[in-house]
Design a protein around this motif. Structure first.
Motif, PDB file in Angstrom:
ATOM      1  N   ALA A  65       0.852  -1.194   0.000  1.00 23.29           N
ATOM      2  CA  ALA A  65       0.000   0.000   0.000  1.00 23.29           C
ATOM      3  C   ALA A  65       0.885   1.239   0.000  1.00 23.29           C
ATOM      4  O   ALA A  65       1.893   1.302   0.709  1.00 23.29           O
ATOM      5  N   TYR A  66       0.507   2.208  -0.814  1.00 25.76           N
ATOM      6  CA  TYR A  66       1.152   3.507  -0.826  1.00 25.76           C
ATOM      7  C   TYR A  66       0.055   4.544  -0.637  1.00 25.76           C
ATOM      8  O   TYR A  66      -0.877   4.614  -1.438  1.00 25.76           O
ATOM      9  N   PRO A  70      -3.628   0.197  -2.529  1.00 25.33           N
ATOM     10  CA  PRO A  70      -2.878  -1.029  -2.831  1.00 25.33           C
ATOM     11  C   PRO A  70      -2.330  -0.986  -4.256  1.00 25.33           C
ATOM     12  O   PRO A  70      -3.036  -0.619  -5.196  1.00 25.33           O
ATOM     13  N   LEU A  71      -1.057  -1.357  -4.397  1.00 27.66           N
ATOM     14  CA  LEU A  71      -0.382  -1.332  -5.696  1.00 27.66           C
ATOM     15  C   LEU A  71       0.422  -2.597  -5.902  1.00 27.66           C
ATOM     16  O   LEU A  71       0.953  -3.176  -4.955  1.00 27.66           O
ATOM     17  N   LEU A  72       0.530  -2.995  -7.164  1.00 24.82           N
ATOM     18  CA  LEU A  72       1.478  -4.033  -7.570  1.00 24.82           C
ATOM     19  C   LEU A  72       2.712  -3.288  -8.041  1.00 24.82           C
ATOM     20  O   LEU A  72       2.660  -2.534  -9.014  1.00 24.82           O
ATOM     21  N   ASP A  73       3.817  -3.464  -7.342  1.00 28.25           N
ATOM     22  CA  ASP A  73       5.057  -2.766  -7.654  1.00 28.25           C
ATOM     23  C   ASP A  73       6.018  -3.758  -8.295  1.00 28.25           C
ATOM     24  O   ASP A  73       6.412  -4.743  -7.664  1.00 28.25           O
ATOM     25  N   LEU A  91       1.255  -0.639 -10.446  1.00 30.66           N
ATOM     26  CA  LEU A  91      -0.070  -0.773 -11.048  1.00 30.66           C
ATOM     27  C   LEU A  91      -1.134  -0.803  -9.962  1.00 30.66           C
ATOM     28  O   LEU A  91      -0.968  -1.484  -8.945  1.00 30.66           O
ATOM     29  N   THR A  92      -2.234  -0.095 -10.214  1.00 32.13           N
ATOM     30  CA  THR A  92      -3.379  -0.180  -9.311  1.00 32.13           C
ATOM     31  C   THR A  92      -4.049  -1.540  -9.525  1.00 32.13           C
ATOM     32  O   THR A  92      -3.737  -2.264 -10.492  1.00 32.13           O
ATOM     33  N   ILE A  93      -4.985  -1.873  -8.668  1.00 31.65           N
ATOM     34  CA  ILE A  93      -5.716  -3.136  -8.817  1.00 31.65           C
ATOM     35  C   ILE A  93      -6.410  -3.181 -10.180  1.00 31.65           C
ATOM     36  O   ILE A  93      -6.376  -4.208 -10.870  1.00 31.65           O
TER      37      ILE A  93
END
Length: 118
Positions: A65-66, A70-73, A91-93
């Protein structure tokens, strides 16, 4: 002290050096730690407790989370202490779902590209 290249009139080509400093020694880069096949694609945990998927060649996919989002980093790491680099994307969900839904199309694009290269 300013040293100039022979035949150089331009200040843009001036090289700056400190006459009192000792010559710099070349530092050999640390030996690259090869990712083993057993690590690639597995869930691991870093020193801060973040879980990630090892993508190989010092690349990782981490969900975090940033600012409560929630993000896919997906990021490249460097150095012996494996610090995150600038090269990466978050990327966002919603973006992840679009990417995942189009995995077959991406596979086809890869396939077409490798056929052209043959």
């Amino acid at each position: 002290m300013v040293k100039r290249k022979a035949g150089s009139d331009s200040e843009d080509e001036a090289q700056f050096s400190d006459a009192s400093s000792e010559p710099k020694q070349k530092v050999k880069p640390a030996a690259k730690k090869a990712a083993t096949d057993s690590n690639v694609g597995t869930v691991q945990q870093n020193n801060e407790g973040d879980k990630y998927i090892d993508l190989g060649k010092k690349k990782r996919a981490t969900v975090r989370a940033y600012k409560e989002i929630p993000l896919l980093d997906i990021r490249e790491f460097y150095g012996p202490d494996e610090k995150p680099g600038k090269k990466g994307i978050s990327l966002t969900i919603e973006q992840w779902q679009v990417l995942r839904a189009n995995a077959d199309s991406i596979d086809e694009l890869f396939s077409n590209l490798t056929k052209k290269g043959q």
